[in-house]
Design an enzyme around this catalytic site. Structure first.
Site, PDB file in Angstrom:
ATOM      1  CG  ASN A   1      -1.586   2.022  -6.325  1.00  0.00           C
ATOM      2  OD1 ASN A   1      -2.545   1.359  -6.732  1.00  0.00           O
ATOM      3  ND2 ASN A   1      -0.519   1.468  -5.798  1.00  0.00           N
TER       4      ASN A   1
ATOM      5  CB  CYS B   1      -4.922  -9.059   1.045  1.00  0.00           C
ATOM      6  SG  CYS B   1      -3.841  -8.488  -0.271  1.00  0.00           S
TER       7      CYS B   1
ATOM      8  NE  ARG C   1      -6.225  -6.388  -8.843  1.00  0.00           N
ATOM      9  CZ  ARG C   1      -6.310  -6.359  -7.506  1.00  0.00           C
ATOM     10  NH1 ARG C   1      -6.032  -7.447  -6.819  1.00  0.00           N
ATOM     11  NH2 ARG C   1      -6.641  -5.244  -6.878  1.00  0.00           N
TER      12      ARG C   1
END
Ligand code: EPZ
Length: 434
Positions: free
Chosen positions: A23, A120, A400
């Site tokens: 992130n 999502c 991911r």
């Protein structure tokens, strides 16, 4: 589809190393769109979302070079010429953080066309605050056919107060403001370490940013930015996941290469739960030898308890003596992992944004399904203490955001292997010259 097979009940012992923060790496790669010169990023984790971002930038016409061998955590990005400032639905639907290109594209290229992110698993995640902020910076925004189109001769500085704290919203507008005409004042900003790391990179590129990491950020717009070299901060969520793995398995684990000061709320909560940790400048040691105690937890924006650690904490709470109440304040549907943990024998009741976990309940191995990145991490943690062999399906979610997770855990004694179509050792594609 790949699955993970985990045989539980091995205490984890030794040293496990943390990778760079996904992130922090994603906005840093988007920031390269702000200059025509090369941006060199180090400590980039080899995870699928980085590959998606590489493809996103390459599709626009950027040169993206991924390091090899000893340099395989380095990425060099050069956005001298862009064929089309567009982020396609094909890519945005696989990774909503693709919307981070919106601000940099309109700021430098005067135009951006970005697919709106769809639904999502963890809840509603609109980008209305990104759009509202760009309009305040003077962009004309239209939305049609599932795309946002933003146009501006040159953005102009403005005073923006976020209605709600948003991490990528703060990052997107911070990047846009660097090339705006005049001063921008951003208020009610996200204070996550990843925001401060991005500002650090932007200042190295010649931006003039003050206050990143606080609720108020001031940006003096400049005409042009230049290239820079920057090392991405360690991944605090990966570190937190390993700390809980050590505590849960009753092991003695040293989590190396992390930034303990980014883990304050987590370490405090774990102490409440009876977990002993010790840390120095770049590592945390967890000694999981005592009984786990129940402790209520609620997720908050940084520096509060991170929502990205809530599923992992739930796995821990299933093994604590007593009742823990977990409150999810950031996303409205982030308890998908609870039912999978119940399949393994946990006692969890979910009502709206609250989950009541009654422990301690011995877990037994089962076939379970991962629904998103952090939910899959909580299933891995539960499997490490379950009796028998657990099979976790859809581990592409895990890939991911966790680099070589099974190798790292095997390195400290976990019995874990991947089955199904064996992924090539490296998930990243070779260099693409456009
Ligand atoms: C970032 O997502 C992280 N992703 C998430 O990590 C993390 O869970 C989240 O911040 C919160 O910490 C990246 O950094 C790439 P937000 P982001 O905007 O920026 C609402 C992981 O597991 N909101 O801070 O998308 C939103 O719906 C991922 O690594 C609006 O209403 O999250 C949410 O309720 C998952 N309008 C809240 O704000 C907007 O325009 C916080 O979301 C933007 C957000």
């Amino acid at each position: 589809m790949d699955k993970l097979v985990i045989r539980g009940a091995n205490p984890l012992l030794g040293t496990i190393r943390v990778s760079g923060a996904k992130n922090a790496a994603l906005p840093a790669m988007a920031a390269a769109l702000l200059t025509e010169e090369p941006v060199i990023l180090e400590n980039i984790p080899q995870v699928r979302d980085i590959e998606t971002t590489r493809r996103l930038l390459a599709e626009m016409g950027a040169e993206v070079e991924l390091g090899y061998g000893r340099a395989h955590h380095r990425t060099t990005i050069c956005c001298r010429n862009l064929a089309s400032p567009e982020a396609s639905y094909e890519l945005v639907k696989t990774m909503r953080a693709s919307t981070l290109v919106l601000g940099p594209l309109v700021a430098r290229w005067g135009r951006a066309r970005v697919s709106l992110p769809g639904g999502c698993a963890i809840g509603a995640r609109p980008i209305d605050l990104h759009i509202k902020g760009l309009e305040q910076l003077g962009a004309q925004i239209t939305q049609e056919h599932g795309y946002v189109e933003a146009r501006a001769e040159r953005l102009r500085g403005a005073e923006i107060v976020f209605d709600k704290i948003t991490v990528t919203g703060t990052e997107d507008l911070l990047m846009a403001a660097t090339l705006a005409d005049g001063e921008t004042l951003l208020q009610n900003c996200a204070r996550e370490p990843e925001v401060a790391d991005l500002a650090d990179l932007l200042n190295k590129m010649g931006a003039r940013i003050e206050g990143a990491g606080t609720v108020t950020i001031r940006v003096q717009g400049v005409e042009k930015l230049h290239g820079a070299k920057h090392r991405i901060i360690p991944d605090r969520i990966e570190a937190g996941t390993f700390i809980i793995a050590g505590a849960l398995t009753g092991g003695d684990l040293n989590i190396a290469g992390c930034e303990p000061q980014h883990l304050g709320a987590l370490l405090q909560k774990l102490e409440e739960a009876g977990i002993k940790t010790a840390h120095n400048a770049e590592s945390v040691r967890v000694m999981g030898d005592g009984p786990l105690r129940a402790a209520d937890m609620m997720t908050e924006e940084y520096p509060g308890f991170p929502t990205d650690m809530q599923p992992q904490y739930m796995a821990l709470a299933t093994q604590a003596e007593g009742t823990s109440i977990l409150t999810e304040n950031i996303f409205d549907n982030r308890f998908m992992h609870a039912q999978e943990l119940v399949r393994m024998g946990a006692n969890i009741k979910v009502e709206g944004c609250r989950a009541t976990v009654r422990g301690r309940t011995p877990l037994s191995a089962a076939a379970v399904l991962a629904s998103d990145l952090r939910a899959s991490a909580s299933l891995v943690l539960a499997a490490l203490v379950a009796d028998g062999e657990t099979i976790i399906d859809r581990v592409y979610h895990l890939d991911r955001g966790y680099e070589h997770l099974e190798e790292k855990l095997r390195g400290v004694g976990a019995q874990i292997r991947r089955i199904g179509e064996m992924l090539p050792k490296r998930v990243l594609a070779p260099v693409v010259r456009t």
